[in-house]
Structures are given as C-alpha cells and as structure tokens.
Design a protein around this motif. Structure first.
Motif, PDB file in Angstrom:
ATOM      1  N   PRO A 229       0.827  -1.212   0.000  1.00  0.00           N
ATOM      2  CA  PRO A 229       0.000   0.000   0.000  1.00  0.00           C
ATOM      3  C   PRO A 229       0.861   1.262   0.000  1.00  0.00           C
ATOM      4  N   ASP A 230       0.198   2.416  -0.095  1.00  0.00           N
ATOM      5  CA  ASP A 230       0.928   3.682   0.023  1.00  0.00           C
ATOM      6  C   ASP A 230       1.610   3.781   1.388  1.00  0.00           C
ATOM      7  N   PHE A 231       0.924   3.340   2.433  1.00  0.00           N
ATOM      8  CA  PHE A 231       1.475   3.381   3.779  1.00  0.00           C
ATOM      9  C   PHE A 231       0.723   2.384   4.651  1.00  0.00           C
ATOM     10  N   VAL A 232       1.235   2.179   5.853  1.00  0.00           N
ATOM     11  CA  VAL A 232       0.577   1.326   6.842  1.00  0.00           C
ATOM     12  C   VAL A 232       0.224   2.185   8.047  1.00  0.00           C
ATOM     13  N   ALA A 233      -1.022   2.106   8.490  1.00  0.00           N
ATOM     14  CA  ALA A 233      -1.489   2.832   9.673  1.00  0.00           C
ATOM     15  C   ALA A 233      -1.376   1.918  10.888  1.00  0.00           C
ATOM     16  N   ALA A 234      -0.633   2.358  11.886  1.00  0.00           N
ATOM     17  CA  ALA A 234      -0.458   1.575  13.117  1.00  0.00           C
ATOM     18  C   ALA A 234      -1.390   2.118  14.186  1.00  0.00           C
ATOM     19  N   ALA A 235      -2.335   1.295  14.625  1.00  0.00           N
ATOM     20  CA  ALA A 235      -3.306   1.708  15.635  1.00  0.00           C
ATOM     21  C   ALA A 235      -3.361   0.644  16.721  1.00  0.00           C
ATOM     22  N   VAL A 236      -2.358   0.658  17.579  1.00  0.00           N
ATOM     23  CA  VAL A 236      -2.207  -0.329  18.646  1.00  0.00           C
ATOM     24  C   VAL A 236      -2.063   0.420  19.975  1.00  0.00           C
TER      25      VAL A 236
ATOM     26  N   PRO B  30       5.674   1.820  19.528  1.00  0.00           N
ATOM     27  CA  PRO B  30       7.023   1.949  18.969  1.00  0.00           C
ATOM     28  C   PRO B  30       7.454   0.731  18.157  1.00  0.00           C
ATOM     29  N   ASP B  31       7.176  -0.474  18.655  1.00  0.00           N
ATOM     30  CA  ASP B  31       7.581  -1.671  17.916  1.00  0.00           C
ATOM     31  C   ASP B  31       6.770  -1.846  16.636  1.00  0.00           C
ATOM     32  N   ALA B  32       5.504  -1.433  16.647  1.00  0.00           N
ATOM     33  CA  ALA B  32       4.696  -1.501  15.420  1.00  0.00           C
ATOM     34  C   ALA B  32       5.273  -0.566  14.364  1.00  0.00           C
ATOM     35  N   ILE B  33       5.705   0.620  14.779  1.00  0.00           N
ATOM     36  CA  ILE B  33       6.330   1.559  13.844  1.00  0.00           C
ATOM     37  C   ILE B  33       7.616   0.967  13.283  1.00  0.00           C
ATOM     38  N   ARG B  34       8.446   0.425  14.173  1.00  0.00           N
ATOM     39  CA  ARG B  34       9.711  -0.162  13.726  1.00  0.00           C
ATOM     40  C   ARG B  34       9.468  -1.310  12.738  1.00  0.00           C
ATOM     41  N   ALA B  35       8.433  -2.099  12.990  1.00  0.00           N
ATOM     42  CA  ALA B  35       8.152  -3.254  12.136  1.00  0.00           C
ATOM     43  C   ALA B  35       7.825  -2.834  10.705  1.00  0.00           C
ATOM     44  N   VAL B  36       7.174  -1.695  10.552  1.00  0.00           N
ATOM     45  CA  VAL B  36       6.854  -1.200   9.209  1.00  0.00           C
ATOM     46  C   VAL B  36       8.083  -0.571   8.567  1.00  0.00           C
ATOM     47  N   VAL B  37       8.801   0.248   9.332  1.00  0.00           N
ATOM     48  CA  VAL B  37       9.974   0.939   8.796  1.00  0.00           C
ATOM     49  C   VAL B  37      11.047  -0.059   8.340  1.00  0.00           C
ATOM     50  N   GLU B  38      11.135  -1.198   9.009  1.00  0.00           N
ATOM     51  CA  GLU B  38      12.092  -2.232   8.597  1.00  0.00           C
ATOM     52  C   GLU B  38      11.916  -2.621   7.129  1.00  0.00           C
ATOM     53  N   HIS B  39      10.701  -2.477   6.627  1.00  0.00           N
ATOM     54  CA  HIS B  39      10.411  -2.833   5.236  1.00  0.00           C
ATOM     55  C   HIS B  39      10.500  -1.619   4.303  1.00  0.00           C
ATOM     56  N   ARG B  40      10.973  -0.499   4.845  1.00  0.00           N
ATOM     57  CA  ARG B  40      11.122   0.748   4.071  1.00  0.00           C
ATOM     58  C   ARG B  40       9.775   1.200   3.506  1.00  0.00           C
ATOM     59  N   VAL B  41       8.742   1.038   4.290  1.00  0.00           N
ATOM     60  CA  VAL B  41       7.387   1.448   3.915  1.00  0.00           C
ATOM     61  C   VAL B  41       6.965   2.600   4.826  1.00  0.00           C
ATOM     62  N   PRO B  42       6.341   3.649   4.300  1.00  0.00           N
ATOM     63  CA  PRO B  42       5.857   4.739   5.149  1.00  0.00           C
ATOM     64  C   PRO B  42       4.818   4.242   6.154  1.00  0.00           C
ATOM     65  N   VAL B  43       4.799   4.886   7.312  1.00  0.00           N
ATOM     66  CA  VAL B  43       3.872   4.484   8.365  1.00  0.00           C
ATOM     67  C   VAL B  43       3.186   5.716   8.932  1.00  0.00           C
ATOM     68  N   LEU B  44       1.896   5.565   9.220  1.00  0.00           N
ATOM     69  CA  LEU B  44       1.116   6.590   9.916  1.00  0.00           C
ATOM     70  C   LEU B  44       0.803   6.031  11.296  1.00  0.00           C
ATOM     71  N   ALA B  45       1.421   6.601  12.340  1.00  0.00           N
ATOM     72  CA  ALA B  45       1.261   6.094  13.698  1.00  0.00           C
ATOM     73  C   ALA B  45       0.148   6.835  14.419  1.00  0.00           C
ATOM     74  N   GLU B  46      -0.575   6.110  15.258  1.00  0.00           N
ATOM     75  CA  GLU B  46      -1.550   6.751  16.122  1.00  0.00           C
ATOM     76  C   GLU B  46      -0.820   7.580  17.183  1.00  0.00           C
ATOM     77  N   THR B  47      -1.560   8.449  17.853  1.00  0.00           N
ATOM     78  CA  THR B  47      -1.005   9.297  18.900  1.00  0.00           C
ATOM     79  C   THR B  47      -1.143   8.611  20.259  1.00  0.00           C
ATOM     80  N   PRO B  48      -0.137   8.782  21.133  1.00  0.00           N
ATOM     81  CA  PRO B  48       1.204   9.295  20.842  1.00  0.00           C
ATOM     82  C   PRO B  48       2.070   8.185  20.253  1.00  0.00           C
ATOM     83  N   PRO B  49       3.193   8.516  19.609  1.00  0.00           N
ATOM     84  CA  PRO B  49       4.016   7.478  18.973  1.00  0.00           C
ATOM     85  C   PRO B  49       4.764   6.596  19.972  1.00  0.00           C
ATOM     86  N   ALA B  50       4.903   7.043  21.199  1.00  0.00           N
ATOM     87  CA  ALA B  50       5.534   6.252  22.266  1.00  0.00           C
ATOM     88  C   ALA B  50       4.941   6.722  23.592  1.00  0.00           C
TER      89      ALA B  50
END
Length: 371
Positions: A64-71, A77-97
């Motif tokens: 997809p264009d990006f992955v939205a992390a809503a956990v 933080p680990d959900a964000i890292r898991a997406v970035v590991e694949h060099r894919v943009p991520v939209l994180a829910e608030t707050p990021p940590a």
C-alpha cells in the motif's frame, strides 16, 4: 485513491476502516494485521478486508501507500519499527511512544528515515483549520497566547503550538489538578449510562510558557518582556460529557479570536467584530444532504470540505483528511502532513503537564534530538 494497510483491530482501526467504507473512491484498505486468526476472522466478516498475522504477510499480499499503526501505547514503537524495517511509510496513532524514554529511543531508531507520520488530526478539523487560516492571515496581528479547553494533552498542545507558530524550543510548564463533583452520563465505552450521579472528576489546568522560543521584539511592543504562552484546561471525559463545553481563545497583538467570533482593530479608534460562518446543508427546509460545505469569514471562504457530499462529521473529515494527505505524501504528491518530530514535541510537553500536576512544581522541557 489512497491505499493503506493497518496494524491492530481495536476501536481506532475500526475508525479507519469505517472511513474507507464511506469514501470508497478516495480510500482503500489492503489488509489488517491482527495477532490471532480468530480475531482476523471477525475483522474479515465485519469489514470485508483480508487479515494477516504479520506486517511482512500484509506487504507480500499488496504494497500500500502506507501502513497505519493503531495499537496500544506500549506496543506502538515496535509496530512503527516493524513497518519501517520494510522501508514502507507508516502513519502512527497518537502518541508514537508512551513516555520520554520511548520517544527518544524511537527517534534514535527511525527518526532519520523520514518514513513516519503521526495521525494528529486536530489541526485538520474544519473549525480549527478555518480559525488557523484567519490567524495566519494576520487578522488579529501577532498571535500571543492560546487558551484551549477542548481536548487533552498532546492534541491540545498540537493546537496551541500550531496557532502560535511554535517549533521545538524549550517551554516551562506549570500545572495543577482540581477535583470536583460532576455528572458524567455519556462515555465512549458505555454510551448513555442512565446514571446522572455526580462523582469526582479531575480538571487539569496548565500554563505553557514559550518565552524562550520567541521573545517579543521592540517593534512588537515597547518595553514588553516574555513571549507566547498557552493555557490548557481539561476535565476528565470532556470530549464526551455534554455538560462541559469546548472553548478556544487565540489572542493577538491587534485583537482576538474566541470560538467563532473575531474582534480586531482596523484603525486606532475602530474595533470591528466578525464571525466564522458554516455553510451546513440539510438543516430545516434545506433538502440537500446533511453536509458541511465550507466555512467563510467576511465573505471569503477560509475552509472548504475536501470530502463534500460525504455527510461526514467534523472529526471524520479530519481523520479522512490526514489519511488522504499521508497517501499523497507517500506517493511524493504532497507535503508531510504531521512528521514524527512534531508529535514527539507535542507529547514531550504533554508529559511535562502530567509531571508538573503530580509534583506541584514547574517543569522545563529541553531541546531534544528531533528538534
């Protein structure tokens, strides 16, 4: 068309899925990552989207264009890292940590990638976007303070910083919490409870002094000291409680904005008052769809609904807008909607509010690596 995957299967993910269903020509979900196949089956049955047990499986199915992390906060933080590991943009829910150590660690790991945006939608809400347009136009002169009693912590800080034009400079925060009885008949979890018994509810009031960020220049005010400030005022469950209103005041060097009313000085003896006006259809004998069309000020449109005709609420419009903007950014078709650094700064100050309220003393935020 913006395409996105999602991580998580809770209330916030359902928010994203509902908007994609409401705007099928603008948003499409490629899949949802859930921890168990059982939960995945429930999501598939309810929303008609495929589910996967890992980010890798989601991305193998379709990129997809990006992955939205809503956990939950702790897992974000680990959900964000898991997406970035694949060099894919991520939209994180608030707050990021959840805390300051988590923010610093997350920034150290992924801040330099430029792949992380955060779903801070409040600046995109129609009323706030219209107010910001008036303030940016210089109608009330130099904005000097913002008072907000509406939403909590990092969301409120985002609005305060946005209206004042504050970046990453240090701030001194002083907060106190007061407890008083309040009926609280409507909650996000239970809806209308049928219980109007007043119970103790906390109100937190904080001042945020940005004097170090931008001291007033001599040409702005003769002999003036200090700089911009924010006043934060939030009562437990204020979002849902119909007995607590929402208020915002933006004060400037030549006038002020109070909710939807603006007063300013147009010459040395002439204060003028104007209002922000919604073009809302479907009310009374207007037979169009119930819908926000635009918001105007003195005959000029200062906000136009990017999803006109959809019948979305203001909050839905803002969330759909940040999803759409994130997709455009991920495709190199638009600017970054809300970079990780901005969200880290919002939460840094919101953590200071909590620390000051607990200790009773002032807390000063420092210059962090994301600044």
């Amino acid at each position: 068309m913006t395409t996105f995957g999602a991580i998580g299967s809770g209330r916030r993910t359902a928010f994203f899925l509902r908007l994609a269903k409401a705007l099928p020509d603008r948003l499409r979900v490629t899949g949802v990552v859930t921890r168990t196949a059982e939960r995945g089956g429930e999501v598939e049955a309810e929303w008609g989207v495929p589910t996967f047990r890992s980010v890798a499986d989601l991305l193998r199915h379709e990129r997809p264009d990006f992955v939205a992390a809503a956990v939950p906060w702790a897992a974000m933080p680990d959900a964000i890292r898991a997406v970035v590991e694949h060099r894919v943009p991520v939209l994180a829910e608030t707050p990021p940590a959840p805390d300051l150590d988590g923010l610093r660690s997350l920034w150290s790991d992924v801040g330099g990638t430029g792949l992380v945006q955060v779903a801070e939608q409040y600046r995109l809400m129609p009323t706030h976007a219209a107010r910001a347009a008036v303030v940016r136009a210089g109608v009330i002169g130099q904005p000097t303070s913002v008072q907000i009693s509406s939403t909590h912590l990092y969301h409120a800080v985002s609005l305060i910083r946005g209206f004042l034009g504050i970046g990453f400079e240090p701030a001194e925060v002083t907060a106190r919490t007061f407890t008083a009885p309040l009926a609280d008949p409507l909650t996000a979890q239970d809806g209308w409870t049928g219980d109007d018994t007043p119970r103790p509810r906390d109100t937190t009031i904080a001042t945020i002094d940005f004097a170090a960020a931008r001291p007033w220049r001599a040409d702005e005010a003769q002999g003036a000291a200090g700089g911009p400030m924010g006043l934060y005022d939030f009562t437990d469950n204020q979002w849902w409680n119909p007995l607590r209103a929402r208020r915002i005041v933006v004060r400037g060097s030549r006038g002020e904005l109070v909710d939807d009313r603006v007063v300013r000085l147009v010459d040395p003896v002439t204060p003028v008052e104007s209002s922000l006006v919604r073009r809302q259809t479907g009310i009374d004998l207007n037979l169009e769809l119930l819908d926000l069309k635009h918001i105007s000020f003195d005959g000029q449109v200062v906000y136009r609904n990017p999803f006109a005709g959809s019948g979305l609420s203001d909050d839905d419009i803002a969330v759909a807008d940040i999803l759409h903007r994130t997709g455009a950014w991920a495709r190199d078709e638009g600017p970054a909607p809300y970079p990780l650094a901005e969200a880290c700064q919002d939460h840094l100050i919101s953590l200071a509010i909590g620390d000051s309220a607990r200790t009773g003393g002032p807390v000063t935020t420092g210059k962090e690596d994301w600044a």
